[in-house]
Design a protein around this motif. Structure first.
Motif: not given
Ligand code: UTP
Length: 300
Positions: A17-44
């Motif tokens: 649920l990504g509760t530690r990063f609310l409200p940013a993660t209310k409608a956006t998965p935390k894995e999609m938060l951008p790290v520079v210009d790619k979502p975190a999940i892309q690096y993974v």
């Protein structure tokens, strides 16, 4: 049954649920938060592919459609980029769908990481497989999967990644008691505790979000009672693997990770990942470094 050999399937749980990063993660998965210009999940995913993974199963949940879209073709965007002559970006965008064979299974109710991994049983079958946590970034300069895969080929069983953390932080992680082996970078795991209470941790070695797991884990997960926080804990199933005979898929070793990693589900660690990755980039690093230096000197 021997499960040594090439690891080519990865399971990436992204249903939290990504509760530690609310409200940013209310409608956006935390894995999609951008790290520079790619979502975190892309690096993974890129890290897994670089290590030889060609099949990825995401364990997803509600609100994760943007993640599926990210790894799918986007014909109208690709066409627009082509019309604008942005062929480099067009290739990058279309290539995302071809990084690996991507599969999805829904967790339904996020009942814990162990429960998320149990969703992968039918897809994984009878081979050892990798698990990468979708919010855990390992710096591309210090990869750990190749060493873990090599350890699994040599030792069989399951392989964890452990990182030394300060004593006052070990209660935030799974914690391992270990014995040395003849290789200083590889230890035998003798005990695992999920988020030990202050003063009870058997070591300061924390389990980080990279695993190679024997499929024997699935039967253990099926019979596991909820653990810490009322969740089905992967750590508890891994702890049971320690004492299972090798011929039944038991035995747990770990590679000691000495590189850089970030938990992008944690606000401070996320910010560090953005700054560190941007500083390493040729296009952004020099300007960002100059700005940061002035900023920290109080000149801005
Ligand atoms: P975390 O504990 O970091 O995820 O799980 P969370 O529950 O989203 O975090 P907070 O505390 O609420 O911010 C580690 C990984 O396991 C996945 C998460 O998506 C994350 O990648 N996970 C966790 C699942 O897929 N399902 C779960 O039930 C729990």
């Amino acid at each position: 049954m021997s499960n040594r050999g090439k690891i080519h399937k990865a399971v990436i749980p992204v249903a939290g649920l990504g509760t530690r990063f609310l409200p940013a993660t209310k409608a956006t998965p935390k894995e999609m938060l951008p790290v520079v210009d790619k979502p975190a999940i892309q690096y993974v995913v890129e890290e897994a592919v670089a290590a030889g993974i060609n099949d990825v199963l995401f364990v997803t949940g509600r609100n994760k459609e943007s993640l599926e879209n990210h790894f799918d073709r986007s014909p109208s965007l690709e066409q627009t980029l082509a019309e604008r002559g942005a062929s480099d970006m067009q290739a990058k965008i279309s290539g995302l769908a071809n990084l690996a064979a991507m599969h999805y299974v829904r967790q339904g109710v996020p009942m814990g990481l162990g429960h998320a991994v149990s969703m992968a049983k039918a897809h994984v079958g009878n081979q050892a497989f990798a698990v990468l946590l979708g919010d855990d970034l390992v710096d591309v300069k210090t990869p750990i999967l190749p060493e873990m895969f090599a350890a699994q080929a040599k030792l069989g069983g399951s392989i964890l990644a452990l990182m030394e953390v300060p004593d006052d932080q070990i209660h935030l992680y799974g914690c391992a008691a270990v014995e040395p082996t003849d290789n200083p970078d590889i230890v035998r795991v003798t005990e695992l505790v999920e988020k030990p209470a202050a003063g009870t941790a058997p070591s300061n070695l924390a389990v980080i979000g990279r695993y190679v797991i024997d499929p024997a884990v699935f039967e253990l997960l099926e019979n596991l009672a909820p653990g810490r926080g009322g969740e089905i804990q992967l750590t508890d199933a891994l702890a049971s693997l320690i004492n299972l005979p090798a011929e039944s898929g038991g035995g747990v070793h770990a590679v000691i990770f000495r590189g850089k990693r970030y938990d992008t589900g944690d606000k401070l660690s996320y910010l560090k990942s953005v700054v560190s990755i941007a500083l390493d980039r040729e296009d952004l690093g020099p300007d960002l470094r100059a700005w940061l230096t002035s900023y920290l000197a109080g000149q801005i």
